[in-house]
Design a protein around this motif. Structure first.
Motif, PDB file in Angstrom:
ATOM      1  N   LYS A 134     -40.707  63.160 -68.346  1.00 27.47           N
ATOM      2  CA  LYS A 134     -39.472  62.647 -68.938  1.00 27.47           C
ATOM      3  C   LYS A 134     -38.283  63.157 -68.142  1.00 27.47           C
ATOM      4  N   THR A 135     -37.349  62.273 -67.861  1.00 27.88           N
ATOM      5  CA  THR A 135     -36.127  62.678 -67.175  1.00 27.88           C
ATOM      6  C   THR A 135     -34.988  62.717 -68.183  1.00 27.88           C
ATOM      7  N   LYS A 136     -34.174  63.704 -68.024  1.00 27.63           N
ATOM      8  CA  LYS A 136     -33.050  63.889 -68.933  1.00 27.63           C
ATOM      9  C   LYS A 136     -31.839  63.147 -68.377  1.00 27.63           C
ATOM     10  N   VAL A 137     -31.227  62.347 -69.197  1.00 29.42           N
ATOM     11  CA  VAL A 137     -30.034  61.615 -68.797  1.00 29.42           C
ATOM     12  C   VAL A 137     -28.825  62.522 -68.974  1.00 29.42           C
ATOM     13  N   ILE A 138     -28.039  62.607 -67.925  1.00 29.71           N
ATOM     14  CA  ILE A 138     -26.880  63.504 -67.940  1.00 29.71           C
ATOM     15  C   ILE A 138     -25.606  62.675 -68.071  1.00 29.71           C
ATOM     16  N   ASP A 139     -24.763  63.068 -69.003  1.00 30.34           N
ATOM     17  CA  ASP A 139     -23.444  62.453 -69.142  1.00 30.34           C
ATOM     18  C   ASP A 139     -22.532  63.084 -68.096  1.00 30.34           C
ATOM     19  N   THR A 140     -22.335  62.390 -66.988  1.00 35.78           N
ATOM     20  CA  THR A 140     -21.594  62.983 -65.871  1.00 35.78           C
ATOM     21  C   THR A 140     -20.135  63.243 -66.218  1.00 35.78           C
ATOM     22  N   GLN A 161     -25.897  69.945 -61.260  1.00 35.82           N
ATOM     23  CA  GLN A 161     -26.179  68.792 -62.117  1.00 35.82           C
ATOM     24  C   GLN A 161     -25.410  67.560 -61.670  1.00 35.82           C
ATOM     25  N   ASN A 163     -26.930  66.270 -58.360  1.00 35.10           N
ATOM     26  CA  ASN A 163     -28.206  65.595 -58.574  1.00 35.10           C
ATOM     27  C   ASN A 163     -28.026  64.246 -59.271  1.00 35.10           C
ATOM     28  N   ALA A 164     -27.026  64.143 -60.122  1.00 32.34           N
ATOM     29  CA  ALA A 164     -26.781  62.878 -60.816  1.00 32.34           C
ATOM     30  C   ALA A 164     -26.223  61.815 -59.857  1.00 32.34           C
ATOM     31  N   GLN A 165     -25.583  62.239 -58.803  1.00 31.84           N
ATOM     32  CA  GLN A 165     -24.997  61.284 -57.848  1.00 31.84           C
ATOM     33  C   GLN A 165     -26.059  60.678 -56.946  1.00 31.84           C
TER      34      GLN A 165
END
Length: 127
Positions: free
Chosen positions: A4-10, A121, A124-126
């Motif tokens: 499972k991947t966690k969705v990050i609110d950037t 974080q 990695n989100a980018q």
């Protein structure tokens, strides 16, 4: 089973990161001012002032450039200040400076650690 991947609110992480960076600069400047007042005006010496400020100044260029590695090194350096501050706070003959040193060092340690984490974080989100 799939990982499972966690969705990050950037946007939220970016907001936290800016608050942490502001707190970093406030506590960093507070430590430098504390050392200057303590050693140059109260009861210290220029030697002690240099000994206390030079380690902090080593990470200044990296903090200015917002490099994650500098925040990690700042955490390592702050462990020395935290240890010295806690030991001195427990001695009844010490002054108020040691309490301020401990508080500023602890706040800066936590905010620098979180700054480093949130920077990673966002990076990695980018990708």
């Amino acid at each position: 089973m799939a990982k499972k991947t966690k969705v990050i609110d950037t946007a939220q992480v970016a907001r936290k990161l800016e608050i942490a960076r502001t707190l970093n600069w406030v506590c960093y400047a507070g430590l430098l001012v504390l050392f200057a007042v303590w050693n140059l005006f109260l009861d210290g010496s220029v030697k002690w002032w240099l000994l206390q400020t030079v380690p902090l100044l080593l990470v200044l260029p990296g903090m200015w450039k917002r490099q994650q590695r500098s925040y990690l090194w700042l955490c390592f350096i702050l462990l020395l200040y935290i240890t010295a501050g806690i030991v001195d706070v427990m001695m009844p003959t010490r002054g108020w400076q040691h309490g301020v040193l401990t508080a500023l060092s602890l706040i800066l340690f936590v905010s620098a650690m979180m700054t480093s984490r949130w920077q990673v974080q966002l990076q990695n989100a980018q990708y």
